[in-house]
Design a protein around this motif. Structure first.
Motif, short mmCIF file in Angstrom:
data_model
loop_
_atom_site.label_atom_id
_atom_site.label_comp_id
_atom_site.label_asym_id
_atom_site.label_seq_id
_atom_site.Cartn_x
_atom_site.Cartn_y
_atom_site.Cartn_z
N ASP A 35 -8.34 8.53 1.95
CA ASP A 35 -7.11 9.31 2.06
C ASP A 35 -6.54 9.17 3.46
OD1 ASP A 35 -7.54 10.18 -0.54
OD2 ASP A 35 -8.63 11.96 0.10
N PHE A 91 -1.01 9.28 1.91
CA PHE A 91 -1.29 8.17 1.03
C PHE A 91 -2.77 8.14 0.66
CE2 PHE A 91 1.98 6.83 4.08
CZ PHE A 91 3.05 6.56 3.24
N VAL A 92 -3.03 7.41 -0.43
CA VAL A 92 -4.38 6.97 -0.77
C VAL A 92 -4.33 5.46 -0.78
CG1 VAL A 92 -6.20 6.92 -2.50
CG2 VAL A 92 -4.93 9.02 -2.13
N VAL A 93 -5.05 4.82 0.10
CA VAL A 93 -5.02 3.37 0.22
C VAL A 93 -6.41 2.83 -0.08
CG1 VAL A 93 -3.13 3.35 1.87
CG2 VAL A 93 -5.48 3.49 2.69
N ARG A 120 -5.28 10.45 11.27
CA ARG A 120 -5.11 10.07 9.87
C ARG A 120 -6.39 9.50 9.25
NH1 ARG A 120 0.86 7.34 8.98
NH2 ARG A 120 2.08 9.16 9.61
N GLY A 175 -1.98 1.41 -3.07
CA GLY A 175 -1.66 2.63 -2.37
C GLY A 175 -1.03 3.63 -3.29
N GLN A 176 -1.28 4.90 -3.04
CA GLN A 176 -0.73 5.98 -3.84
C GLN A 176 -0.11 7.02 -2.91
OE1 GLN A 176 -4.47 6.93 -5.94
NE2 GLN A 176 -3.38 6.54 -7.84
N PHE A 177 1.03 7.55 -3.36
CA PHE A 177 1.67 8.63 -2.62
C PHE A 177 1.13 9.97 -3.10
CE2 PHE A 177 4.75 5.19 -2.25
CZ PHE A 177 5.08 5.25 -0.91
N ASN A 194 -11.67 2.95 -1.06
CA ASN A 194 -10.43 3.68 -0.83
C ASN A 194 -10.70 4.91 0.02
OD1 ASN A 194 -10.64 6.25 -2.71
ND2 ASN A 194 -11.38 4.53 -3.93
N THR A 227 -3.31 10.60 4.78
CA THR A 227 -2.21 11.49 4.43
C THR A 227 -0.88 10.93 4.92
OG1 THR A 227 -3.76 13.31 4.65
CG2 THR A 227 -1.42 13.88 4.52
#
Length: 335
Positions: free
Chosen positions: A291, A295-297, A233, A325-327, A289, A293
């Motif tokens: 990636d 997510f983007v954290v 990851r 965080g982004q999905f 930040n 996967t």
């Protein structure tokens, strides 16, 4: 007129003329009025925009509450040296490739009529120069580290005047701005940007003159850090953005009225300029930040420091740190 000869001084002049940018002229004139009492039946000429100031001031026996007459003129041109072309002169002088100079002039004249006042405002921007060179030559010993260099600078003067007839309310200002920015792109996918802007302003009103000096610095560093792992990851690179800015502002005011007591300056005809603003604001922002996967954290940090050097020398410091965080969703056809 000069023929086909492209050598010597004549050739240099002809090549200069070939590099002149498109010359643009824009002229706009508007005339409008507003009526705020009873409804009126405007004439056909008024609806089509025909007539002068008096025609727009009176309609159907009614007097407008406000009439605006505006005229704007803008001139623009420049000088270009595109990549892959140069200017050769017998003396060996060669202008930089990819350089461009913009020269602009603009003026706006507004006359406002109302039942109480007659005011004319004029705004002029001249000179307005902008010089950019996006492909600076990189020294040989830096070509393995530096991928690109560029800089931009300019010089702008804005003059504003406002005059009210039959009233001691004349106002004016002159603002001079000199920006400078420098871009550096490294071969390691990192980039550095630095910019500084110097602003000097002088404002005149019926009671005195206000002077303002402002300097703003901005430094930004962006790039990527190698991933923590080549598999799994954490195989994606880490994106980093760091931005620092510092803005300093000094203001003082000189009254037009005569001062009492002994003059504080050697020249009794020049009253002192009393400072009332001495402010420095510093901002520091960091964003990291990556990636992971799906997510983007990342992490965001913001620091601001505000300090004043006048009076009680008030100041404040603020620090904010946040995780986000982004999905990441894949989209497709739903069946």
């Amino acid at each position: 007129v000069a023929g086909q000869e492209r050598s010597g001084i004549v050739g240099a002049v002809l090549e200069l003329m070939d590099r002149i940018d498109v010359f643009s002229v824009t002229w706009v004139a508007t005339l409008g009025s507003s009526f705020r009492r009873q409804a009126a039946s405007p004439s056909l000429g008024y609806q089509l925009g025909f007539g002068g100031l008096d025609d727009f001031r009176m309609q159907a026996g009614d007097t407008a509450s406000r009439v605006n007459d505006t005229e704007t003129l803008a001139l623009s041109s420049g000088f270009r040296l595109p990549l892959g072309a140069g200017l050769n002169v017998d003396s060996g002088f060669r202008l930089p490739l990819g350089a461009g100079l913009n020269v602009d002039y603009s003026t706006n004249d507004l006359f406002t009529w109302s039942r109480r006042t007659r005011m004319r405002t004029r705004r002029t921007t001249w000179p307005n120069l902008s010089l950019s060179w996006n492909r600076l030559p990189v020294p040989r010993f830096l070509q393995g580290l530096v991928a690109g260099l560029g800089f931009r600078t300019g010089y702008t003067v804005r003059d504003n005047t406002s005059v009210i007839r039959n009233a001691n309310q004349d106002r004016g200002s002159e603002i001079t701005t000199i920006p400078f920015s420098f871009d550096l792109v490294l071969t390691t996918q990192w980039s550095i940007t630095y910019s500084v802007t110097f602003t000097n302003e002088e404002r005149l009103d019926p009671t005195g003159v206000t002077f303002r000096d402002q300097t703003g610095h901005t430094f930004q560093l962006t790039g990527q850090v190698r991933p923590l792992s080549t598999t799994g990851r954490f195989r994606n690179p880490i994106r980093v953005s760091l931005r620092f800015s510092q803005n300093g502002q000094n203001q003082c005011r000189r009254l037009q009225s005569a001062f009492l007591g002994p003059p504080p300056l050697p020249d009794p005809d020049v009253p002192p300029c009393e400072p009332f603003t001495d402010l420095v604001i510093r901002d520091l922002g960091l964003t990291v930040n990556t990636d992971v996967t799906p997510f983007v954290v990342g992490l965001q940090a913001f620091w601001r420091d505000t300090q004043s050097e006048l009076g009680q020398r008030l100041g404040s410091t603020q620090l904010e740190i946040s995780l986000f965080g982004q999905f990441l969703f894949e989209t497709g056809e739903i069946r």
